[in-house]
Design a protein around this motif. Structure first.
Motif, short mmCIF file in Angstrom:
data_model
loop_
_atom_site.label_atom_id
_atom_site.label_comp_id
_atom_site.label_asym_id
_atom_site.label_seq_id
_atom_site.Cartn_x
_atom_site.Cartn_y
_atom_site.Cartn_z
N TYR A 3 7.37 -1.24 -0.34
CA TYR A 3 6.41 -0.27 0.17
C TYR A 3 7.05 0.73 1.11
N VAL A 4 6.43 1.90 1.15
CA VAL A 4 6.79 2.95 2.11
C VAL A 4 5.50 3.44 2.75
N LYS A 5 5.59 3.77 4.04
CA LYS A 5 4.42 4.22 4.78
C LYS A 5 4.81 5.39 5.68
N GLY A 6 3.87 6.27 5.88
CA GLY A 6 4.07 7.39 6.80
C GLY A 6 2.80 7.65 7.58
N ALA A 7 2.93 8.05 8.84
CA ALA A 7 1.77 8.36 9.67
C ALA A 7 2.13 9.50 10.60
N TYR A 8 1.16 10.38 10.86
CA TYR A 8 1.38 11.50 11.76
C TYR A 8 0.11 11.75 12.55
N GLY A 9 0.25 11.85 13.85
CA GLY A 9 -0.89 12.08 14.72
C GLY A 9 -0.64 13.21 15.69
N VAL A 10 -1.67 14.04 15.92
CA VAL A 10 -1.55 15.18 16.82
C VAL A 10 -2.82 15.29 17.67
N PRO A 11 -2.71 15.81 18.90
CA PRO A 11 -3.91 16.13 19.67
C PRO A 11 -4.70 17.22 18.95
N ALA A 12 -6.04 17.13 19.01
CA ALA A 12 -6.88 18.07 18.26
C ALA A 12 -8.04 18.57 19.12
N ALA A 13 -7.78 18.84 20.40
CA ALA A 13 -8.83 19.37 21.28
C ALA A 13 -9.30 20.73 20.75
N PRO A 14 -10.57 21.14 20.94
CA PRO A 14 -11.58 20.46 21.77
C PRO A 14 -12.43 19.44 21.02
N LEU A 15 -12.39 19.38 19.69
CA LEU A 15 -13.30 18.49 18.97
C LEU A 15 -12.93 17.02 19.14
N PHE A 16 -11.63 16.70 19.03
CA PHE A 16 -11.19 15.32 19.10
C PHE A 16 -9.97 15.22 20.02
N ALA A 17 -9.83 14.05 20.65
CA ALA A 17 -8.66 13.83 21.48
C ALA A 17 -7.40 13.71 20.64
N ARG A 18 -7.55 13.14 19.41
CA ARG A 18 -6.39 12.96 18.55
C ARG A 18 -6.85 12.77 17.11
N VAL A 19 -6.10 13.33 16.17
CA VAL A 19 -6.34 13.14 14.74
C VAL A 19 -5.05 12.64 14.11
N SER A 20 -5.15 11.64 13.25
CA SER A 20 -3.95 11.08 12.61
C SER A 20 -4.21 10.82 11.13
N LEU A 21 -3.16 10.95 10.35
CA LEU A 21 -3.20 10.72 8.90
C LEU A 21 -2.14 9.67 8.56
N ALA A 22 -2.51 8.71 7.73
CA ALA A 22 -1.58 7.67 7.30
C ALA A 22 -1.60 7.57 5.78
N LEU A 23 -0.42 7.43 5.17
CA LEU A 23 -0.28 7.25 3.73
C LEU A 23 0.64 6.06 3.46
N ALA A 24 0.37 5.33 2.39
CA ALA A 24 1.22 4.20 2.03
C ALA A 24 1.27 4.07 0.52
N TYR A 25 2.42 3.60 0.02
CA TYR A 25 2.59 3.33 -1.41
C TYR A 25 3.21 1.94 -1.57
N HIS A 26 2.65 1.14 -2.50
CA HIS A 26 3.15 -0.20 -2.79
C HIS A 26 3.51 -0.31 -4.27
N SER A 27 4.62 -0.96 -4.54
CA SER A 27 4.99 -1.34 -5.90
C SER A 27 5.06 -2.86 -5.95
N PHE A 28 4.25 -3.47 -6.83
CA PHE A 28 4.11 -4.92 -6.85
C PHE A 28 4.75 -5.51 -8.11
N ARG A 29 5.41 -6.64 -7.95
CA ARG A 29 5.96 -7.40 -9.07
C ARG A 29 5.81 -8.89 -8.78
N ALA A 30 5.83 -9.69 -9.85
CA ALA A 30 5.84 -11.14 -9.69
C ALA A 30 7.20 -11.58 -9.16
N GLU A 31 7.24 -12.73 -8.51
CA GLU A 31 8.50 -13.27 -7.99
C GLU A 31 9.07 -14.36 -8.88
#
Length: 242
Positions: free
Chosen positions: A163-191
């Motif tokens: 898996y790989v994951k990414g997240a980014y957050g920034v202050p977003a005044a005046p509406l919100f104190a902070r807004v963040s976006l997160a994305l993730a991708y998983h590749s699954f296989r049997a062991e």
């Protein structure tokens, strides 16, 4: 000061499925031991654990799990931080479990944090023997192996999760104190055998109004393979912290 040891004796487990579910709770005779040591290096955390689970309503989930975890962080300068996490656990049958279990779980993760951005790559293997897989019945199952929750119970042939994951957050005044976006991708296989179990994309948009109120929109898209069908899930929810 550098050592923390915790022990818990567990007589009842209230699970995430709710009180009306047949698997909603377990009567237990469980012992949980965890020790964390931070005295070797300022940036290194070492953890050892022993979890002995005797679950009356689910004897096939009764197990003894012993393991180690290490977490290291390094300041690379200019606001850049690197982190490494590695863990290993071994699980065997315990109490009245009728199955013979000798399975391992191992994980390695590396991440970089820079000015509100976090990037992470990881690989986890939960072994299986064809009859059962490495199980974690006391875990908060949702955050692991994809938010679509296809693998709440680990498959009998085990699971490999790249898996790989990414997240980014920034202050977003005046509406919100902070807004963040997160994305993730998983590749699954049997062991235990050679087989694909599909892949999954996860996304989350979070808006923090203040120190207490948070709004979230979350989406999971699992593209199935083998015995696991496609699954899509969407949530809108809010959290109030006090």
């Amino acid at each position: 000061p550098s050592l923390t040891v915790a022990y818990a004796y567990v007589t009842r487990v209230n699970r995430v499925f709710g009180p009306d579910s047949p698997a909603g709770h377990y009567d237990s005779n469980g012992h949980l031991l965890n020790a964390v040591y931070t005295g070797l290096l300022p940036s290194l955390k070492l953890e050892g654990f022993a979890y002995l689970l005797d679950l009356r309503q689910a004897p096939t989930l009764s197990s003894a799990t012993f393991g180690l975890r290490a977490e290291e962080s390094a300041d690379l300068g200019e606001g850049l931080t690197a982190r490494l996490n590695a863990a290993y656990g071994h699980q065997s049958d315990y109490a009245d479990n009728p199955l013979r279990i000798a399975l391992s779980d191992y994980l390695v993760e590396g991440s970089l944090v820079y000015r509100g951005f976090t990037g992470l790559a990881g690989y986890e293997v939960l072994q299986g023997n064809g009859a059962t897989g490495f199980q974690t019945p006391l875990a908060n199952l949702h955050p692991f192996q994809g938010w679509a929750e296809t693998f709440l119970t680990k498959p009998p042939n085990g699971l490999r999760d790249l898996y790989v994951k990414g997240a980014y957050g920034v202050p977003a005044a005046p509406l919100f104190a902070r807004v963040s976006l997160a994305l993730a991708y998983h590749s699954f296989r049997a062991e235990h055998v050679s087989a694909s179990y599909g892949s999954e994309w996860d996304a989350q948009l979070e808006a923090q109004a203040d120190a207490h109120l948070v709004f979230d929109a979350t989406y999971a898209n699992y593209q199935g393979a083998g015995p696991f069908p496609d699954k899509k899930v969407f949530w809108l929810y809010t959290t109030y912290r006090y």
